[in-house]
Write a protein that holds these residues in place. Structure first.
Motif, PDB file in Angstrom:
ATOM      1  N   PHE A  13       0.835  -1.203   0.000  1.00 10.76           N
ATOM      2  CA  PHE A  13       0.000   0.000   0.000  1.00 10.76           C
ATOM      3  C   PHE A  13       0.869   1.252   0.000  1.00 10.76           C
ATOM      4  CE2 PHE A  13      -3.698  -2.568   1.056  1.00 10.76           C
ATOM      5  CZ  PHE A  13      -4.700  -1.886   0.374  1.00 10.76           C
ATOM      6  N   CYS A  14       1.912   1.266   0.817  1.00 11.34           N
ATOM      7  CA  CYS A  14       2.825   2.413   0.852  1.00 11.34           C
ATOM      8  C   CYS A  14       3.452   2.640  -0.514  1.00 11.34           C
ATOM      9  CB  CYS A  14       3.925   2.203   1.884  1.00 11.34           C
ATOM     10  SG  CYS A  14       3.399   2.440   3.565  1.00 11.34           S
ATOM     11  N   LEU A  15       3.937   1.577  -1.126  1.00 16.58           N
ATOM     12  CA  LEU A  15       4.570   1.700  -2.438  1.00 16.58           C
ATOM     13  C   LEU A  15       3.583   2.185  -3.490  1.00 16.58           C
ATOM     14  CD1 LEU A  15       6.853  -1.462  -2.384  1.00 16.58           C
ATOM     15  CD2 LEU A  15       7.547   0.932  -2.139  1.00 16.58           C
ATOM     16  N   CYS A  16       2.345   1.739  -3.393  1.00 13.84           N
ATOM     17  CA  CYS A  16       1.315   2.210  -4.334  1.00 13.84           C
ATOM     18  C   CYS A  16       1.079   3.708  -4.170  1.00 13.84           C
ATOM     19  CB  CYS A  16       0.005   1.442  -4.130  1.00 13.84           C
ATOM     20  SG  CYS A  16       0.066  -0.254  -4.730  1.00 13.84           S
ATOM     21  N   PHE A  17       1.013   4.183  -2.938  1.00 16.54           N
ATOM     22  CA  PHE A  17       0.823   5.616  -2.698  1.00 16.54           C
ATOM     23  C   PHE A  17       2.043   6.409  -3.183  1.00 16.54           C
ATOM     24  CE2 PHE A  17      -2.798   4.484  -0.200  1.00 16.54           C
ATOM     25  CZ  PHE A  17      -3.594   5.632  -0.186  1.00 16.54           C
ATOM     26  N   ILE A  18       3.238   5.869  -2.987  1.00 16.03           N
ATOM     27  CA  ILE A  18       4.461   6.542  -3.444  1.00 16.03           C
ATOM     28  C   ILE A  18       4.440   6.667  -4.970  1.00 16.03           C
ATOM     29  CG2 ILE A  18       6.951   6.212  -3.718  1.00 16.03           C
ATOM     30  CD1 ILE A  18       6.939   5.100  -0.802  1.00 16.03           C
ATOM     31  N   VAL A  19       4.109   5.591  -5.655  1.00 17.39           N
ATOM     32  CA  VAL A  19       4.058   5.613  -7.118  1.00 17.39           C
ATOM     33  C   VAL A  19       2.957   6.554  -7.602  1.00 17.39           C
ATOM     34  CG1 VAL A  19       3.542   4.212  -9.176  1.00 17.39           C
ATOM     35  CG2 VAL A  19       5.109   3.349  -7.416  1.00 17.39           C
ATOM     36  N   ALA A  20       1.791   6.499  -6.970  1.00 19.57           N
ATOM     37  CA  ALA A  20       0.677   7.372  -7.364  1.00 19.57           C
ATOM     38  C   ALA A  20       1.051   8.846  -7.184  1.00 19.57           C
ATOM     39  CB  ALA A  20      -0.574   7.035  -6.555  1.00 19.57           C
ATOM     40  N   ASP A  21       1.756   9.174  -6.109  1.00 22.67           N
ATOM     41  CA  ASP A  21       2.174  10.555  -5.903  1.00 22.67           C
ATOM     42  C   ASP A  21       3.165  10.980  -6.980  1.00 22.67           C
ATOM     43  OD1 ASP A  21       2.485  13.105  -4.669  1.00 22.67           O
ATOM     44  OD2 ASP A  21       4.323  12.371  -3.739  1.00 22.67           O
ATOM     45  N   TYR A  22       4.113  10.124  -7.274  1.00 21.57           N
ATOM     46  CA  TYR A  22       5.103  10.456  -8.299  1.00 21.57           C
ATOM     47  C   TYR A  22       4.417  10.684  -9.644  1.00 21.57           C
ATOM     48  CZ  TYR A  22       9.429  10.464 -10.928  1.00 21.57           C
ATOM     49  OH  TYR A  22      10.467  10.829 -11.744  1.00 21.57           O
ATOM     50  N   ILE A  92      -0.848  13.799  -3.185  1.00 21.48           N
ATOM     51  CA  ILE A  92      -1.663  13.434  -4.355  1.00 21.48           C
ATOM     52  C   ILE A  92      -2.838  14.392  -4.475  1.00 21.48           C
ATOM     53  CG2 ILE A  92      -3.215  11.667  -5.303  1.00 21.48           C
ATOM     54  CD1 ILE A  92      -1.277   9.578  -3.982  1.00 21.48           C
ATOM     55  N   PHE A  93      -3.488  14.686  -3.351  1.00 19.95           N
ATOM     56  CA  PHE A  93      -4.629  15.604  -3.383  1.00 19.95           C
ATOM     57  C   PHE A  93      -4.193  16.996  -3.825  1.00 19.95           C
ATOM     58  CE2 PHE A  93      -7.701  18.564  -1.516  1.00 19.95           C
ATOM     59  CZ  PHE A  93      -8.849  18.102  -2.139  1.00 19.95           C
ATOM     60  N   GLU A  94      -3.041  17.459  -3.357  1.00 18.10           N
ATOM     61  CA  GLU A  94      -2.531  18.763  -3.800  1.00 18.10           C
ATOM     62  C   GLU A  94      -2.304  18.774  -5.305  1.00 18.10           C
ATOM     63  OE1 GLU A  94       0.941  19.046  -1.360  1.00 18.10           O
ATOM     64  OE2 GLU A  94      -0.121  20.082   0.253  1.00 18.10           O
ATOM     65  N   ASN A  95      -1.737  17.694  -5.825  1.00 23.26           N
ATOM     66  CA  ASN A  95      -1.534  17.596  -7.274  1.00 23.26           C
ATOM     67  C   ASN A  95      -2.859  17.583  -8.020  1.00 23.26           C
ATOM     68  OD1 ASN A  95       1.245  17.514  -6.940  1.00 23.26           O
ATOM     69  ND2 ASN A  95       1.328  15.284  -6.929  1.00 23.26           N
ATOM     70  N   LEU A  96      -3.844  16.873  -7.481  1.00 22.62           N
ATOM     71  CA  LEU A  96      -5.164  16.831  -8.105  1.00 22.62           C
ATOM     72  C   LEU A  96      -5.828  18.200  -8.097  1.00 22.62           C
ATOM     73  CD1 LEU A  96      -6.521  13.431  -6.728  1.00 22.62           C
ATOM     74  CD2 LEU A  96      -5.698  13.929  -9.047  1.00 22.62           C
ATOM     75  N   CYS A  97      -5.571  18.996  -7.066  1.00 18.70           N
ATOM     76  CA  CYS A  97      -6.135  20.348  -7.007  1.00 18.70           C
ATOM     77  C   CYS A  97      -5.582  21.228  -8.121  1.00 18.70           C
ATOM     78  CB  CYS A  97      -5.856  20.992  -5.649  1.00 18.70           C
ATOM     79  SG  CYS A  97      -6.908  20.362  -4.333  1.00 18.70           S
TER      80      CYS A  97
END
Length: 121
Positions: A13-22, A92-97
């Motif tokens: 899950f952590c790695l998925c969030f890291i990749v999604a943020d990148y 991720i939310f900041e990027n989506l904004c």
């Protein structure tokens, strides 16, 4: 998912969030026509730091299993994972904004105080 165990699932899950943020950061940079290899490398170093912290937390947990550390260190890996997921989810939310400016008027943006910010960081 029993092969991974709860620690493995937390790490995935952590790695998925890291990749999604990148990826969301790359998409944001493309949208703003600010794609820069230097910034991308910097971002990868930050992600490597998170992965290193996860590895250190897991090492602490293994040391507890071998009675090298007190049992209170069992919480280190979980704490690191929670921190990484929360940090990456906010990023991720900041990027989506930036990608979808109407999100800045959402209750979550107000909670994170993103509503009045105009920067892209």
């Amino acid at each position: 998912m029993e092969i991974l165990g709860s620690d493995g699932i937390a790490a995935v899950f952590c790695l998925c969030f890291i990749v999604a943020d990148y990826l969301s950061g790359v998409v944001k940079a493309v949208k703003n026509k600010q794609l820069c290899s230097t910034e991308m490398r910097l971002g990868l170093w930050h992600k490597a730091g998170f992965i290193g912290a996860m590895a250190l937390g897991y090492a602490c947990q293994l040391a507890v299993n071998y009675h090298l550390l007190p049992t209170s260190f069992n919480a280190v890996f979980g704490g690191v994972c929670v921190y990484v997921i929360i940090t990456e989810a906010i990023s991720i939310f900041e990027n989506l904004c930036v990608l979808s400016p109407e999100l800045r008027n959402s209750p979550l943006a107000a909670l994170l105080k993103l509503k009045d910010e105009n920067n892209d960081d």
